[in-house]
Write a protein that holds these residues in place. Structure first.
Motif, PDB file in Angstrom:
ATOM      1  N   ALA A  10     -10.110  -6.504   2.082  1.00  0.00           N
ATOM      2  CA  ALA A  10      -9.139  -6.907   1.048  1.00  0.00           C
ATOM      3  C   ALA A  10      -9.263  -8.392   0.721  1.00  0.00           C
TER       4      ALA A  10
ATOM      5  N   GLU B 251      -8.472  -5.654   6.384  1.00  0.00           N
ATOM      6  CA  GLU B 251      -8.026  -6.950   5.846  1.00  0.00           C
ATOM      7  C   GLU B 251      -9.226  -7.808   5.455  1.00  0.00           C
TER       8      GLU B 251
ATOM      9  N   HIS C 139      -7.040  -3.244  -1.249  1.00  0.00           N
ATOM     10  CA  HIS C 139      -6.761  -2.059  -0.419  1.00  0.00           C
ATOM     11  C   HIS C 139      -6.828  -0.786  -1.279  1.00  0.00           C
TER      12      HIS C 139
ATOM     13  N   HIS D 155      -5.343  -9.275  -3.446  1.00  0.00           N
ATOM     14  CA  HIS D 155      -5.543  -8.742  -2.091  1.00  0.00           C
ATOM     15  C   HIS D 155      -5.112  -7.268  -2.021  1.00  0.00           C
ATOM     16  N   GLU D 156      -3.917  -6.975  -2.495  1.00  0.00           N
ATOM     17  CA  GLU D 156      -3.395  -5.605  -2.356  1.00  0.00           C
ATOM     18  C   GLU D 156      -4.200  -4.617  -3.192  1.00  0.00           C
TER      19      GLU D 156
ATOM     20  N   TYR E 196      -6.959 -14.539   8.250  1.00  0.00           N
ATOM     21  CA  TYR E 196      -6.338 -13.216   8.166  1.00  0.00           C
ATOM     22  C   TYR E 196      -7.391 -12.107   8.104  1.00  0.00           C
TER      23      TYR E 196
HETATM   24 ZN   LIG Z   1      -3.818  -6.513   3.422  1.00  0.00          ZN
END
Ligand SMILES: [Zn+2]
Ligand SMILES: [Zn+2]
Ligand SMILES: [Zn+2]
Ligand SMILES: [Zn+2]
Length: 353
Positions: free
Chosen positions: A270, A267, A209, A205-206, A260
């Motif tokens: 991501a 988001e 970004h 996920h990160e 989310y």
């Molecule tokens: Zn995030």
């Protein structure tokens, strides 16, 4: 991920540091990109035992000294570049946990293992990344930090200043080391009603970004806005507040990979990027292990179809053992369109489009 073989023939796995059969030291050789047996060559040096390789190696300092890595560094002219060289993965960790705290070395090792798996996937896809020292923009770095815990260990009662948030800013990926504790992480997963909460999932996920900054910002903002929405309306802060007050909109599963993801376009991106890494990593493993007819990574529709069918099998096997679903998401046409956007950008960045 594939499996590997020791010089004795024993099967080796990505995390191994020692062969269970013959007792040889084993580790990652960057020259042949394999876990291979390490034949001692004196003075802390080794030779890769893969017959077609034979590279001169030293263990990463975090392997030899700290015991949190299993990678090696190729030596130039028989000499390592420095007294305590760091491998291609450890070089990216700028902040490590406080090792005077009990359990933090194990947490650090768990985090590094997940990070090595992330790098394997990025390299598999041919994605670019680099450090500040290499002049790469934006530079990638990792910080593994723990909350400043009050004496009683009551982290829930802590002030904001002492709390570490898992997230990404300007190329730096911060992970709260509490995420390396199975019990704490599972509690959060239940509290936040998430289908999965894993360390590798955080990394996937990160890094999404990170790749937004690298591949989207200032390059294809209009195409991004059309699919994912306007990053300025509402602002991230407003979107965050609304998400925690009201939760995801009804029927979100049609358009979003997770609850989310409904919070803000960043988001959503991501989470979609993380799903793309899940999908490619699982398919690569299936390809390598010969579970199914190998599928090339150029046709997204074929990949999604294969992932869906594989997911069905894996979920049923897991349910048989009382475990949660391996593939919880349903990839609707809207989600597949977003995945297609990620797929095209990744392939272009890798020079494969
Ligand atoms: Zn995030
Ligand atoms: Zn062996
Ligand atoms: Zn090798
Ligand atoms: Zn290392």
């Amino acid at each position: 991920m594939r499996t590997f073989n020791c010089a004795c023939g024993q099967i080796l796995f990505f995390e191994n540091t020692r062969c269970e059969a013959c007792g040889r030291d084993v580790g990652w050789c960057p020259a042949c990109r394999s876990i291979s047996a390490l034949e001692p060559a004196g003075e802390g040096r080794y030779t890769c035992a893969n017959a077609h390789c034979g590279a001169d190696l030293v263990k990463c300092s975090n392997f030899a000294v700290e015991g949190v890595c299993n990678r090696c560094v190729v030596t130039a002219d028989g000499q390592p570049e420095s007294e305590s060289p760091l491998c291609d993965s450890c070089r990216y960790t700028e902040t490590i946990p406080d090792l005077s705290v009990e359990g933090n070395r194990e947490r650090w090792a768990t985090l590094e293992a997940a990070k090595r798996r992330l790098f394997y996937a990025l390299d598999l896809l041919g994605l670019p990344y680099g450090r500040k020292e290499d002049g790469f923009e934006p530079p990638l770095a990792f910080a593994f930090k723990g909350d400043v815990v009050p004496p009683e260990g009551l982290w829930r009662a802590m002030g904001e200043a002492e709390r570490v948030y898992t997230g990404h800013a300007d190329g730096q990926i911060t992970i709260n080391i509490r995420e390396a504790d199975d019990a704490a992480r599972e509690q959060l997963r239940v509290d936040l009603e998430e289908a999965h909460r894993t360390l590798i999932g955080h990394f996937r996920h990160e890094i999404g970004h990170y790749y937004w900054d690298l591949l989207v910002r200032g390059q294809c903002d209009d195409a991004f806005r059309e699919l994912f929405g306007d990053i300025d309306a509402p602002s991230y802060a407003d979107a965050l507040a609304r998400h925690y007050e009201q939760g995801p909109p009804a029927g979100w599963r049609q358009n979003f990979v997770s609850a989310y993801a409904t919070m803000h376009p960043w988001e959503d991106w991501a989470e979609t990027f993380a799903l793309y890494l899940d999908l490619t990593s699982v398919l690569d493993t299936a390809n390598q292990l010969g579970i199914m007819k190998p599928i090339p990574f150029d046709d997204l529709a074929g990949m999604v179809d294969r992932y869906r069918r594989l997911g069905l099998v894996l979920n049923e096997l897991n349910r048989e053992m009382g475990l949660i679903d391996v593939v919880p998401e349903v990839i609707t046409p809207a989600i597949q369109t977003k995945l297609g956007f990620v797929h095209d950008l990744v392939r272009r960045a890798a020079g494969r489009a």
